[in-house]
Motif scaffolding. Structure first.
Motif, PDB file in Angstrom:
ATOM      1  N   TRP A  59       0.854  -1.193   0.000  1.00  0.00           N
ATOM      2  CA  TRP A  59       0.000   0.000   0.000  1.00  0.00           C
ATOM      3  C   TRP A  59       0.885   1.235   0.000  1.00  0.00           C
ATOM      4  O   TRP A  59       1.609   1.479   0.957  1.00  0.00           O
ATOM      5  N   GLU A  64      -4.665   7.265  -0.756  1.00  0.00           N
ATOM      6  CA  GLU A  64      -5.640   6.976   0.299  1.00  0.00           C
ATOM      7  C   GLU A  64      -6.809   6.143  -0.211  1.00  0.00           C
ATOM      8  O   GLU A  64      -7.511   5.511   0.575  1.00  0.00           O
ATOM      9  N   SER A  67      -6.888   2.578   1.046  1.00  0.00           N
ATOM     10  CA  SER A  67      -6.836   2.359   2.491  1.00  0.00           C
ATOM     11  C   SER A  67      -7.769   1.245   2.952  1.00  0.00           C
ATOM     12  O   SER A  67      -7.492   0.560   3.940  1.00  0.00           O
ATOM     13  N   TYR A  70      -6.122  -2.104   3.207  1.00  0.00           N
ATOM     14  CA  TYR A  70      -5.284  -2.201   4.410  1.00  0.00           C
ATOM     15  C   TYR A  70      -6.130  -2.482   5.640  1.00  0.00           C
ATOM     16  O   TYR A  70      -5.825  -3.380   6.431  1.00  0.00           O
ATOM     17  N   HIS A 119      -5.797   5.016   9.606  1.00  0.00           N
ATOM     18  CA  HIS A 119      -6.459   3.850   9.024  1.00  0.00           C
ATOM     19  C   HIS A 119      -6.219   2.564   9.818  1.00  0.00           C
ATOM     20  O   HIS A 119      -6.655   1.487   9.391  1.00  0.00           O
TER      21      HIS A 119
END
Length: 214
Positions: A59, A64, A67, A70, A119
């Motif tokens: 990542w 973003e 995200s 993740y 995140h």
């Protein structure tokens, strides 16, 4: 088996902290180590060096929009401890520090930790607890000549961590946020830093602590 994720073990301009922590955890049969990388090249590099790595995810923190992958990875793999050693230091006095060098440090020392922290918190809440360990620097307490830009970014990171701890009281009390503030690795040694991380990993979820290694 405890699942632990590590950011920063691939940083080519770092001090070797992330790699040392990864080496320590990868040799522990009671730990499932996951690594997070910005590129597939770094992912392949780590997988080849550390065969015991349980899993990995690519990542680029500047994107973003990725995200959610993740966050889902943390939940799916039950990763309740995340360590970030992301950061870069460029030693140049202000008259000689370029804007590009300053922005590189802002990106690595503040923006990247912000993205990781932002995140990681929600998945940990979903997992009913967790801990985040972030690496700062002793220069966020004590400045040094030739490190004005670096110190500024590390002071900003310290402010981010301390403010976020207050916000964790609002529905995230089962999540810990701890900091390791190290002096020069050539002075304190990698062993002392790895021991600090081991200590923080033993603390209960929801208990914050800072460790100064100097």
């Amino acid at each position: 088996m405890e699942a632990i994720g590590i950011w920063g073990a691939t940083h080519s301009r770092g001090s070797g902290i992330g790699r040392s922590i990864l080496r320590q955890l990868a040799g522990d049969p009671n730990v499932a180590v996951h690594v997070f990388c910005r590129s597939e090249e770094k992912q392949r590099e780590l997988s080849a060096e550390f065969e015991s790595i349980k899993g990995s995810l690519v990542w680029d923190l500047r994107d973003e929009t990725s995200s959610e992958r993740y966050q889902q990875y943390l939940v799916d793999n039950g990763i309740r401890s995340v360590i970030s050693t992301v950061g870069v230091g460029i030693a140049n006095p202000i008259p000689f520090l370029t804007q590009a060098e300053l922005m590189e440090m802002v990106e690595s020392n503040l923006v990247a930790p912000f993205m990781i922290l932002k995140h990681t918190l929600l998945p940990m809440k979903q997992l009913n607890g967790g801990r985040v360990i972030m690496f700062g620097s002793i220069t966020s307490f004590r400045t040094a000549e030739g490190a004005s830009g670096y110190s500024a970014t590390k002071m900003a990171l310290r402010g981010l961590l301390e403010s976020t701890r207050r916000e964790l009281r609002m529905g995230f009390s089962s999540v810990s946020l701890s900091g390791v503030y190290s002096g020069s690795i050539s002075k304190v040694g990698l062993t002392s830093v790895v021991e600090a991380v081991s200590y923080l990993l033993r603390l209960p979820f929801g208990v914050h602590a800072d460790v100064i290694v100097d």
